[in-house]
Design a protein around this motif. Structure first.
Motif, PDB file in Angstrom:
ATOM      1  N   UNK A   1      69.534  48.038  67.536  1.00 35.14           N
ATOM      2  CA  UNK A   1      68.808  47.894  68.798  1.00 35.14           C
ATOM      3  C   UNK A   1      68.595  46.442  69.210  1.00 35.14           C
ATOM      4  N   UNK A   2      68.784  45.508  68.273  1.00 35.39           N
ATOM      5  CA  UNK A   2      68.532  44.109  68.605  1.00 35.39           C
ATOM      6  C   UNK A   2      69.596  43.541  69.528  1.00 35.39           C
ATOM      7  N   UNK A   3      70.872  43.769  69.192  1.00 35.93           N
ATOM      8  CA  UNK A   3      71.981  43.284  70.008  1.00 35.93           C
ATOM      9  C   UNK A   3      72.996  44.416  70.131  1.00 35.93           C
ATOM     10  N   UNK A   4      72.700  45.382  71.003  1.00 37.25           N
ATOM     11  CA  UNK A   4      73.482  46.618  71.040  1.00 37.25           C
ATOM     12  C   UNK A   4      74.820  46.513  71.751  1.00 37.25           C
ATOM     13  N   UNK A   5      75.028  45.455  72.541  1.00 33.44           N
ATOM     14  CA  UNK A   5      76.271  45.320  73.298  1.00 33.44           C
ATOM     15  C   UNK A   5      77.179  44.299  72.623  1.00 33.44           C
ATOM     16  N   UNK A   6      78.465  44.625  72.532  1.00 36.99           N
ATOM     17  CA  UNK A   6      79.431  43.730  71.906  1.00 36.99           C
ATOM     18  C   UNK A   6      80.384  43.210  72.980  1.00 36.99           C
ATOM     19  N   UNK A   7      80.704  41.927  72.898  1.00 32.25           N
ATOM     20  CA  UNK A   7      81.718  41.351  73.785  1.00 32.25           C
ATOM     21  C   UNK A   7      82.726  40.610  72.921  1.00 32.25           C
ATOM     22  N   UNK A   8      83.961  41.075  72.966  1.00 38.50           N
ATOM     23  CA  UNK A   8      85.058  40.488  72.211  1.00 38.50           C
ATOM     24  C   UNK A   8      85.734  39.425  73.072  1.00 38.50           C
ATOM     25  N   UNK A   9      85.854  38.211  72.550  1.00 46.04           N
ATOM     26  CA  UNK A   9      86.461  37.116  73.304  1.00 46.04           C
ATOM     27  C   UNK A   9      87.409  36.380  72.373  1.00 46.04           C
TER      28      UNK A   9
END
Length: 398
Positions: free
Chosen positions: A245-253
């Motif tokens: 719940x702390x950092x639920x979204x992932x962005x791959x770069x």
């Protein structure tokens, strides 16, 4: 041809100043944050690049608020010089070397993030990404026979090398090329860090886990796909964890090396493959959106963006794996563009076209193979053999 001369840099800088955004550099727009990825070829000692080159790289990079960098060498001098040239508002974090065991031969690389602390806050989770021992052991057991068959030539090489070292007569045995038929671990461990993208007052920030990856590059399409699928499995597993719940979204770069010898043929196959991840998430009712904008044709263009300096492949990508409905979903990609100016939008910084026009080189497609090599040689090592890519996000308003 040698690297770019001082006179050529003067022409490049003059043309860029006359139209700063013609070649894809993202504008600094109030109410938005720009995320990006840039594989800067062998970013090592500061002395390996000219002052003009460092100034040019810094000029491009300071248009980003969160930037992932690949191919940082063991010597951090150049990376630190780049960050310092970008200005006091920028900070960075960087991984340990990966792809090389300490003390042994090999090309070790680091992966790094540079972030604008006016808009981006670094979170408290920073980690390399690897497959745990239990999962690797299960893969070995399930594929034991084929792994033994694959490893046998290498075992014989080790035995021959040991015998040669005891009695070095004749040529030293050479290691055979071994293509592992199943995924065991990454050739270079991806690097992840948590960030918050800060919005307007009294709004909730975007909370993301940024993943920086430089995946396998080689002749085997299957090896490339194994690494990519393993990374997708890791990210999708993380984004689906109920206690995350702390950092639920992932962005791959990163540089995913997804396109192969024939982009026109390979892109539809890759696109179908990636879209299955999104379909699976939707079918499971997870509410997770998977979006790779660079698979689609931007509405301002007639063909997909190319991200290598030779403008033939799309190696680099930004992928979103989000619970947050404020982040752009895949079905919104056809609408992305410069209006509204806060985004969402995405693009490529095409410094190759800038160089070509500034140096009055004919269109690349009209050049002979030798002329192409001479032109690319002027900057592929000095600047990079990849183009920076970017994604603009509107700052949170709620």
């Amino acid at each position: 041809m040698a690297d770019l001369t001082a006179d050529e840099w003067s022409k490049i800088n003059s043309l860029l100043a006359s139209d700063p955004y013609k070649y894809g550099i993202p504008r600094r727009t109030y109410g938005s944050a720009v995320l990006g990825s840039f594989n800067i070829r062998k970013l090592g000692k500061a002395s390996s690049r000219s002052t003009n080159t460092w100034d040019f790289l810094a000029h491009i990079c300071k248009h980003f608020d969160l930037l992932s960098i690949q191919e940082i060498m063991g010597d951090l001098e150049g990376f630190e010089k780049l960050v310092s040239l970008m200005g006091p508002e920028y900070r960075s974090i960087v991984s340990d070397k990966t792809g090389q065991f300490p003390g042994e031969q090999g090309l070790g690389e680091r992966l790094g993030f540079i972030y604008n602390r006016n808009l981006i806050r670094l979170g408290n989770i920073i980690s390399d990404i690897s497959y745990d021992r239990t999962k690797v052991l299960k893969t070995i057991v399930n594929n034991y026979k084929v792994l033994v068959e694959t490893a046998t030539p290498y075992v014989k090489y080790l035995q021959a090398r040991d015998a040669w070292q005891e009695n070095p007569t004749g040529p030293e045995p050479k290691a055979p090329k071994v293509q592992i038929p199943v995924f065991l671990n990454f050739i270079r461990q991806p690097f992840s860090a948590s960030f918050e993208i800060v919005g307007h007052p009294e709004t909730k920030p975007y909370r993301i886990m940024a993943v920086n990856a430089h995946l396998y590059f080689g002749n085997s399409v299957e090896d490339r796909r194994q690494e990519f699928d393993a990374l997708m499995e890791w990210i999708l597993g993380g984004v689906q964890e109920k206690d995350n719940t702390s950092f639920p979204n992932f962005i791959l770069m990163g540089d995913l090396n997804l396109c192969f010898s024939n982009p026109a043929r390979d892109r539809p196959r890759i696109e179908r493959h990636i879209k299955t991840f999104n379909q699976n998430m939707q079918a499971a009712g997870s509410g997770i959106n998977v979006n790779f904008p660079f698979l689609d044709i931007h509405k301002g263009f007639t063909e997909p963006f190319r991200t290598n300096a030779r403008l033939s492949e799309t190696f680099d990508h930004i992928g979103l794996f989000s619970h947050d409905p404020r982040l752009p979903s895949y079905d919104k990609n056809p609408e992305m563009g410069p209006e509204p100016p806060q985004g969402p939008d995405y693009g490529v910084v095409n410094f190759v076209e800038l160089f070509r026009e500034a140096l009055e080189v004919p269109p690349i497609e009209s050049l002979t193979n030798q002329d192409k090599k001479d032109f690319f040689r002027k900057f592929e090592h000095e600047v990079s053999d990849h183009l920076p890519i970017w994604l603009r996000l509107p700052l949170p308003e709620v």
